[in-house]
Scaffold this active site. Structure first.
Site, PDB file in Angstrom:
ATOM      1  N   THR A 164       0.858  -1.196   0.000  1.00 39.14           N
ATOM      2  CA  THR A 164       0.000   0.000   0.000  1.00 39.14           C
ATOM      3  C   THR A 164       0.882   1.230   0.000  1.00 39.14           C
ATOM      4  O   THR A 164       1.921   1.249   0.654  1.00 39.14           O
ATOM      5  CB  THR A 164      -0.897  -0.010   1.252  1.00 39.14           C
ATOM      6  OG1 THR A 164      -1.723  -1.165   1.200  1.00 39.14           O
ATOM      7  CG2 THR A 164      -1.759   1.232   1.335  1.00 39.14           C
TER       8      THR A 164
ATOM      9  N   VAL B  67     -13.178  -4.628   0.481  1.00 39.48           N
ATOM     10  CA  VAL B  67     -12.549  -3.309   0.533  1.00 39.48           C
ATOM     11  C   VAL B  67     -11.807  -3.201   1.861  1.00 39.48           C
ATOM     12  O   VAL B  67     -12.334  -3.596   2.900  1.00 39.48           O
ATOM     13  CB  VAL B  67     -13.616  -2.196   0.415  1.00 39.48           C
ATOM     14  CG1 VAL B  67     -13.031  -0.838   0.722  1.00 39.48           C
ATOM     15  CG2 VAL B  67     -14.245  -2.201  -0.983  1.00 39.48           C
ATOM     16  N   GLY B  68     -10.581  -2.681   1.809  1.00 38.40           N
ATOM     17  CA  GLY B  68      -9.780  -2.561   3.023  1.00 38.40           C
ATOM     18  C   GLY B  68      -9.868  -1.176   3.634  1.00 38.40           C
ATOM     19  O   GLY B  68     -10.859  -0.447   3.456  1.00 38.40           O
TER      20      GLY B  68
END
Ligand code: GLY
Length: 262
Positions: free
Chosen positions: A120, A149-150
């Site tokens: 990320t 979804v994170g």
């Protein structure tokens, strides 16, 4: 180049926030190369904060973004083919030291560029006027459930900016970060007088407290910057690194301290 979900699709999450609490976010976006630029458009051109999935994709096309084929990169294709052999539903999380083999140290140290390994990308910045802003973008966990979804597109999860106090961003297992509104917590700790590393450490300790048995199984790292330009980070496991650039240094890579050692 990101790993796909378990159905073979690359789905992207991103958010952005400026010094005036303006923010924009996209989640579960497919076939658009730079989701952070779409998040920026959401912030600049709509009355909303978040667009997801097909709606975010349509919005991107209407605003001049080009649709990509959605084909996997060669590396991602290889990884996916390997994963398909077992198709075990255990999304891959990044514990960087396990991938890159580098050693933990008690104090932050410079790294060689080849040692960096994050899934990320979080960026927090203080500009010449003293204003803070930030962004966060990811393809998320490899081989996640389709639709997962994170934390990265969640304001207060993967990113939070309060121009009076500081900014924070996160990497690692997003579910854990969402559970504690991680970056919002880090900024609030800085508001209470903690320096950036201390604030990040308190957020990691919160995760340990609520999840003592599982904490050895996931990586989370927080990075923070305060209004004075002081920066710091802290992670659950060793190997979390960040790049710092200012007018003097021209860019260095710093290794964060962590709760666990190797
Ligand atoms: N931190 C990235 C994710 O969990 O998707």
């Amino acid at each position: 180049g990101g790993n796909p979900d378990r159905d073979g699709f690359v789905t992207l999450d991103a958010c952005i926030m400026d010094e005036k609490y303006n923010c924009g976010s996209v989640a579960f976006l497919q076939k658009i190369k730079n989701p952070i630029s779409v998040a920026r458009k959401v912030m600049d051109m709509t009355p909303h904060v978040m667009l997801v999935g097909e709606g975010a994709y349509q919005f991107a096309l209407e605003n001049g973004f080009e649709a990509e084929s959605g084909n996997l990169s060669d590396d991602a294709k290889n990884e996916y083919q390997k994963w398909l052999r077992t198709s075990e539903y255990k999304p891959v999380m990044n514990i960087e030291h396990k991938q890159s083999g580098f050693q933990s140290q008690s104090a932050p140290a410079k790294l060689n560029s080849g040692e960096i390994n994050h899934d990320t990308m979080g960026i927090i910045a203080l500009d010449d006027h003293g204003d803070l802003s930030g962004s966060c973008t990811t393809s998320g966990m490899g081989f996640k459930m389709h639709g997962r979804v994170g934390d990265s597109p969640i304001i207060g999860g993967g990113l939070y900016v309060d121009n009076e106090i500081g900014a924070a961003t996160s990497s690692g297992q997003g579910e854990e970060v969402i559970r504690i509104c991680g970056t919002h917590l880090v900024v609030e700790m800085m508001r209470m007088g903690k320096n950036p590393e201390e604030a990040c450490k308190i957020a990691i300790e919160r995760l340990l407290k609520i999840n003592p048995e599982k904490a050895n199984e996931f990586q989370v790292g927080f990075l923070a910057l305060n209004k004075n330009g002081e920066h710091g980070a802290y992670s659950m496991h060793p190997g979390f690194t960040y790049s710092m650039t200012d007018n003097d240094s021209g860019g260095i890579v710093i290794k964060a301290n962590s709760h666990f050692s190797i």
